[in-house]
Design an enzyme around this catalytic site. Structure first.
Site, PDB file in Angstrom:
ATOM      1  N   CYS A 275       0.015  -4.680   3.260  1.00  0.00           N
ATOM      2  CA  CYS A 275       0.466  -3.309   3.563  1.00  0.00           C
ATOM      3  C   CYS A 275       1.853  -3.062   2.984  1.00  0.00           C
ATOM      4  O   CYS A 275       2.199  -1.933   2.647  1.00  0.00           O
ATOM      5  CB  CYS A 275       0.592  -3.091   5.061  1.00  0.00           C
ATOM      6  SG  CYS A 275      -0.920  -3.298   5.967  1.00  0.00           S
TER       7      CYS A 275
ATOM      8  N   GLU B  40      -5.075   7.679   1.486  1.00  0.00           N
ATOM      9  CA  GLU B  40      -4.193   6.629   2.015  1.00  0.00           C
ATOM     10  C   GLU B  40      -3.707   5.693   0.917  1.00  0.00           C
ATOM     11  O   GLU B  40      -3.175   4.614   1.178  1.00  0.00           O
ATOM     12  CB  GLU B  40      -4.926   5.854   3.119  1.00  0.00           C
ATOM     13  CG  GLU B  40      -5.318   6.714   4.327  1.00  0.00           C
ATOM     14  CD  GLU B  40      -4.168   7.025   5.278  1.00  0.00           C
ATOM     15  OE1 GLU B  40      -3.385   6.117   5.592  1.00  0.00           O
ATOM     16  OE2 GLU B  40      -4.040   8.191   5.714  1.00  0.00           O
TER      17      GLU B  40
ATOM     18  N   HIS C 210      -7.798   0.679   7.478  1.00  0.00           N
ATOM     19  CA  HIS C 210      -7.737   0.743   6.014  1.00  0.00           C
ATOM     20  C   HIS C 210      -8.624  -0.363   5.461  1.00  0.00           C
ATOM     21  O   HIS C 210      -8.784  -1.413   6.098  1.00  0.00           O
ATOM     22  CB  HIS C 210      -6.306   0.481   5.495  1.00  0.00           C
ATOM     23  CG  HIS C 210      -5.343   1.598   5.711  1.00  0.00           C
ATOM     24  ND1 HIS C 210      -4.060   1.397   6.193  1.00  0.00           N
ATOM     25  CD2 HIS C 210      -5.451   2.918   5.489  1.00  0.00           C
ATOM     26  CE1 HIS C 210      -3.432   2.558   6.262  1.00  0.00           C
ATOM     27  NE2 HIS C 210      -4.242   3.499   5.846  1.00  0.00           N
TER      28      HIS C 210
HETATM   29  O1  SUG Z   1      -0.358   3.812   8.948  1.00  0.00           O
HETATM   30  N1  SUG Z   1       1.495   1.856  11.224  1.00  0.00           N
HETATM   31  C1  SUG Z   1       0.945   2.030   9.887  1.00  0.00           C
HETATM   32  C2  SUG Z   1       0.488   0.706   9.319  1.00  0.00           C
HETATM   33  C3  SUG Z   1       0.070   0.810   7.876  1.00  0.00           C
HETATM   34  C4  SUG Z   1      -0.574  -0.405   7.371  1.00  0.00           C
HETATM   35  N2  SUG Z   1      -0.901  -0.247   6.023  1.00  0.00           N
HETATM   36  C5  SUG Z   1      -1.985  -0.785   5.398  1.00  0.00           C
HETATM   37  N3  SUG Z   1      -2.995  -1.291   6.067  1.00  0.00           N
HETATM   38  N4  SUG Z   1      -2.012  -0.734   4.133  1.00  0.00           N
HETATM   39  C6  SUG Z   1      -0.215   3.033   9.909  1.00  0.00           C
HETATM   40  O2  SUG Z   1      -0.988   3.004  10.870  1.00  0.00           O
HETATM   41  C7  SUG Z   1       2.670   2.562  13.217  1.00  0.00           C
HETATM   42  C8  SUG Z   1       3.943   3.312  13.579  1.00  0.00           C
HETATM   43  C9  SUG Z   1       4.201   3.344  15.052  1.00  0.00           C
HETATM   44  O3  SUG Z   1       3.258   3.354  15.846  1.00  0.00           O
HETATM   45  O4  SUG Z   1       5.386   3.371  15.444  1.00  0.00           O
HETATM   46  C10 SUG Z   1       2.198   2.825  11.788  1.00  0.00           C
HETATM   47  O5  SUG Z   1       2.474   3.864  11.237  1.00  0.00           O
END
Ligand code: SUG
EC number: 3.5.3.23
Length: 444
Positions: free
Chosen positions: A368, A174, A250
């Site tokens: 993020c 990730e 994460h």
């Molecule tokens: O991978 N949300 C992302 C959020 C990422 C956050 N990143 C960090 N914590 N670094 C994920 O879960 C949601 C998309 C949706 O449901 O439409 C999404 O992909």
């Protein structure tokens, strides 16, 4: 040579929507099918980038990806014209279409792992795009991510690019969301801290029971090898599986670090004291932990406020600013504890609040949205300068958003074949603005 930390934020793409695609990410699940506002989302992100540039920090931009991803839909058997592909997918597999429409590349903490040249044996900055295998909508990002990174960090004298790790669960990666670099000065060799959720090849170790552990131990080891890191300067720790099961998908949802400071929750890691001891030994004497107890901030508070999904920023005057989402101020316990931390003068001097509601509703806070790249002066000179934020670029990108983005997107809009036409027109103009060449060509 003096080095600085640059933040490369993901520019929110024109298809930003809420499709509930991320099992284990509480916000994504909760906001599924809500109406999104892509224009506002992009502007909220741009405002954060501009604010950091105005603080005197180096702020870069990573372009969004082409969505809907017609190329992937074709790989899945949808045929005909682009409009036919979208129409068929909407009828036969709406959830697959939604995944291929996600603007999730905006969360560039997941774009790659980056090791600065002071840490690597060959003295180059190393990049490995994250394969993001655990979620289909994210697993289709890494190829374009690699192309965008190569268009920005092109000079082979300074930058080394690796392909993503094998795209299977065993090497689930990730990226920088689970990676922190500690150091005394940015230009000195630092300690790279990798955090994983589970072991893929050894079932003796604990793992979460309810939600997926997206990142494996084996992926951490592989990236550390690829980046030619010195084992004495690497720490690999396991995230606490119990908090993954409470929505901490994460590590950057429960911990953030910069230079010699680690700001984290007391339940962030398995065998937390051992992790602190190893970091203290490897980083050196003045390594500081600002630990937040459960009695002050619960895991639920951390997940809903994103207190730890913050940016710890060193200002040109040496002060440290904690960049927080507005949700922290709206949570009484969290906000009270933030005041306690500032008053205690433990290494955080000020806070700065950002309105990132559009991204937060999908589980993406300030941290993020950014990929950190530590660069010395020569390396910074070698970066594609068109991707660095300044007043002119800020105004240009805001007008670009105004002319290409919609004010709303709902589930039904994803079936509209016009969305791909609009999105391509927007990205074609953007590649000119950011001087990215033909990064999207292979998808058309
Ligand atoms: O991978 N949300 C992302 C959020 C990422 C956050 N990143 C960090 N914590 N670094 C994920 O879960 C949601 C998309 C949706 O449901 O439409 C999404 O992909």
């Amino acid at each position: 040579m003096k080095a600085r930390e640059a933040n490369f934020d993901g520019l929110v793409g024109p298809t930003h929507n809420y499709s509930g695609l991320s099992f284990g990410n509480v916000a994504s699940e909760k906001n599924q099918a809500n109406q999104s506002n892509p224009k506002q989302a992009a502007k909220q992100g741009l405002a954060k980038m501009k604010a950091l540039a105005d603080m005197g920090l180096v702020q870069g931009i990573l372009a969004p990806q082409e969505r809907p991803d017609v190329h992937t839909l074709r790989r899945l058997g949808f045929m005909g014209s682009d409009a036919n592909v979208i129409e068929q997918a909407a009828k036969q597999a709406p959830k697959v279409l939604a995944a291929c429409c996600s603007a999730s590349s905006m969360w560039t903490a997941n774009a790659a792992t980056v090791s600065p040249s002071a840490d690597t044996a060959d003295g180059k900055v190393h990049f490995t795009p994250a394969n993001l295998t655990n979620k289909f909508h994210r697993s289709i990002e890494h190829e374009t991510t690699g192309r965008i990174l190569q268009a920005i960090f092109a000079d082979k004298k300074h930058f080394a690019h690796h392909p993503a790790l094998p795209a299977v669960e065993h090497f689930g990666d990730e990226g920088a969301a689970n990676h922190t670099r500690f150091c005394h000065q940015y230009d000195e060799q630092g300690v790279e801290f990798f955090v994983y959720g589970r072991h893929a090849f050894d079932s003796r170790y604990s793992a979460p029971k309810k939600y997926p552990a997206r990142h494996t131990f084996e992926a951490c080891k592989a990236v550390a090898r690829l980046h030619q890191l010195n084992g004495d300067k690497v720490v690999i720790a396991q995230q606490n599986p119990d908090v993954i099961d409470q929505g901490v998908f994460h590590n950057d949802v429960i911990a953030v670090g910069n230079k010699n400071v680690l700001f984290c929750h007391e339940q962030a890691f398995l065998n937390q004291q051992d992790v602190y001891n190893e970091l203290t030994a490897k980083v050196g004497g003045n390594f500081k932990v600002i630990e937040v107890p459960t009695s002050a901030v619960t895991i639920e508070d951390a997940v809903t406020s994103y207190l730890f999904n913050s940016q710890l920023l060193e200002m040109p005057n040496g002060e440290t600013v904690l960049a927080l989402p507005e949700e922290c101020r709206n949570n009484e316990r969290v906000w009270a504890h933030v005041q306690t931390i500032i008053n205690a003068k433990q290494g955080i001097d000020k806070v700065q609040i950002f309105d990132l509601k559009q991204s937060m509703a999908n589980g993406g806070g300030p941290a993020c949205l950014r990929l950190r790249v530590v660069l010395n002066e020569q390396e910074l000179q070698a970066v594609n300068q068109s991707t660095l934020m300044n007043d002119i670029l800020f105004n240009r990108l805001n007008s670009w958003v105004d002319s290409h983005y919609r004010d709303t997107i709902t589930d039904a809009d994803l079936a509209d074949p016009q969305l791909v036409v609009e999105s391509r027109a927007a990205l074609d103009e953007l590649t000119q603005i950011l001087d990215l060449g033909s990064v999207y060509a292979f998808q058309r």
